[in-house]
Motif scaffolding. Structure first.
Motif, mmCIF file in Angstrom:
data_model
loop_
_atom_site.group_PDB
_atom_site.id
_atom_site.type_symbol
_atom_site.label_atom_id
_atom_site.label_comp_id
_atom_site.label_asym_id
_atom_site.label_seq_id
_atom_site.Cartn_x
_atom_site.Cartn_y
_atom_site.Cartn_z
ATOM 1 N N PRO A 103 86.692 33.744 54.630
ATOM 2 C CA PRO A 103 87.524 34.789 55.080
ATOM 3 C C PRO A 103 88.944 35.310 54.178
ATOM 4 O O PRO A 103 89.258 36.314 54.153
ATOM 5 C CB PRO A 103 87.565 34.723 56.534
ATOM 6 C CG PRO A 103 86.952 33.484 56.802
ATOM 7 C CD PRO A 103 86.514 32.727 55.675
ATOM 8 N N ASP A 104 89.285 34.292 53.550
ATOM 9 C CA ASP A 104 90.287 34.563 52.722
ATOM 10 C C ASP A 104 90.216 34.960 51.264
ATOM 11 O O ASP A 104 90.990 35.259 50.474
ATOM 12 C CB ASP A 104 91.184 33.021 52.349
ATOM 13 C CG ASP A 104 90.435 31.988 51.525
ATOM 14 O OD1 ASP A 104 89.141 32.393 51.327
ATOM 15 O OD2 ASP A 104 91.091 30.827 51.677
ATOM 16 N N GLY A 105 88.739 35.273 51.196
ATOM 17 C CA GLY A 105 88.509 36.001 49.813
ATOM 18 C C GLY A 105 87.879 34.815 48.799
ATOM 19 O O GLY A 105 87.612 35.314 47.664
ATOM 20 N N THR A 106 88.047 33.694 48.939
ATOM 21 C CA THR A 106 87.616 32.734 47.969
ATOM 22 C C THR A 106 85.848 32.351 48.364
ATOM 23 O O THR A 106 85.445 32.577 49.406
ATOM 24 C CB THR A 106 88.305 31.271 48.211
ATOM 25 O OG1 THR A 106 88.112 30.931 49.576
ATOM 26 C CG2 THR A 106 89.710 31.412 47.729
ATOM 27 N N ILE A 107 85.534 31.588 47.386
ATOM 28 C CA ILE A 107 84.040 31.173 47.268
ATOM 29 C C ILE A 107 84.119 29.854 47.729
ATOM 30 O O ILE A 107 84.775 28.942 46.949
ATOM 31 C CB ILE A 107 83.210 31.682 45.882
ATOM 32 C CG1 ILE A 107 83.503 33.092 45.709
ATOM 33 C CG2 ILE A 107 81.744 31.286 46.146
ATOM 34 C CD1 ILE A 107 82.938 34.109 46.779
ATOM 35 N N ARG A 108 83.270 29.329 48.518
ATOM 36 C CA ARG A 108 82.953 28.059 48.993
ATOM 37 C C ARG A 108 81.606 27.604 48.443
ATOM 38 O O ARG A 108 80.667 28.589 48.261
ATOM 39 C CB ARG A 108 82.923 27.552 50.322
ATOM 40 C CG ARG A 108 84.355 28.207 51.176
ATOM 41 C CD ARG A 108 85.364 27.644 50.683
ATOM 42 N NE ARG A 108 86.732 28.412 50.750
ATOM 43 C CZ ARG A 108 87.457 28.075 51.792
ATOM 44 N NH1 ARG A 108 87.288 26.794 52.234
ATOM 45 N NH2 ARG A 108 88.467 28.757 51.952
ATOM 46 N N LEU A 109 81.771 26.390 47.685
ATOM 47 C CA LEU A 109 80.375 25.695 47.046
ATOM 48 C C LEU A 109 80.031 24.456 47.609
ATOM 49 O O LEU A 109 81.168 23.507 47.778
ATOM 50 C CB LEU A 109 80.544 25.669 45.700
ATOM 51 C CG LEU A 109 81.161 26.958 44.634
ATOM 52 C CD1 LEU A 109 81.537 26.884 43.277
ATOM 53 C CD2 LEU A 109 79.926 27.970 44.590
ATOM 54 N N ARG A 110 78.937 24.242 47.586
ATOM 55 C CA ARG A 110 78.495 22.818 48.036
ATOM 56 C C ARG A 110 77.162 22.227 47.662
ATOM 57 O O ARG A 110 76.476 23.316 47.496
ATOM 58 C CB ARG A 110 78.540 22.479 49.818
ATOM 59 C CG ARG A 110 77.543 23.258 50.361
ATOM 60 C CD ARG A 110 77.465 23.187 51.843
ATOM 61 N NE ARG A 110 76.262 23.772 52.599
ATOM 62 C CZ ARG A 110 75.989 23.669 53.597
ATOM 63 N NH1 ARG A 110 77.151 23.407 54.656
ATOM 64 N NH2 ARG A 110 74.980 24.522 54.280
#
Length: 65
Positions: free
Chosen positions: A25-32
């Motif tokens: 939601p904050d505009g960042t991208i999450r990776l896992r």
């Protein structure tokens, strides 16, 4: 932890080790990594875009592929 909508590449087969991505939601991208889903990295979308541009242009200078 937030309930992200994780996506994986269409090139990944079921059960394969792959990287999952999600928009936060904050505009960042999450990776896992699929086999370590609790370890989540966060990166700004612009930084990820630049990282891919560096890889595509081979500006890493001689790193093994």
């Amino acid at each position: 932890m937030n309930a992200y909508v994780w996506q994986k590449s269409s090139y990944s087969t079921e059960g394969a080790n792959c990287v999952n991505v999600a928009a936060a939601p904050d505009g960042t991208i999450r990776l896992r990594e699929s086999d370590a889903p609790d370890a989540v990295l966060s990166i700004a979308s612009g930084a990820l875009r630049e990282f891919f541009a560096v890889i595509k242009s081979d500006r890493l200078g001689g790193l093994p592929r």
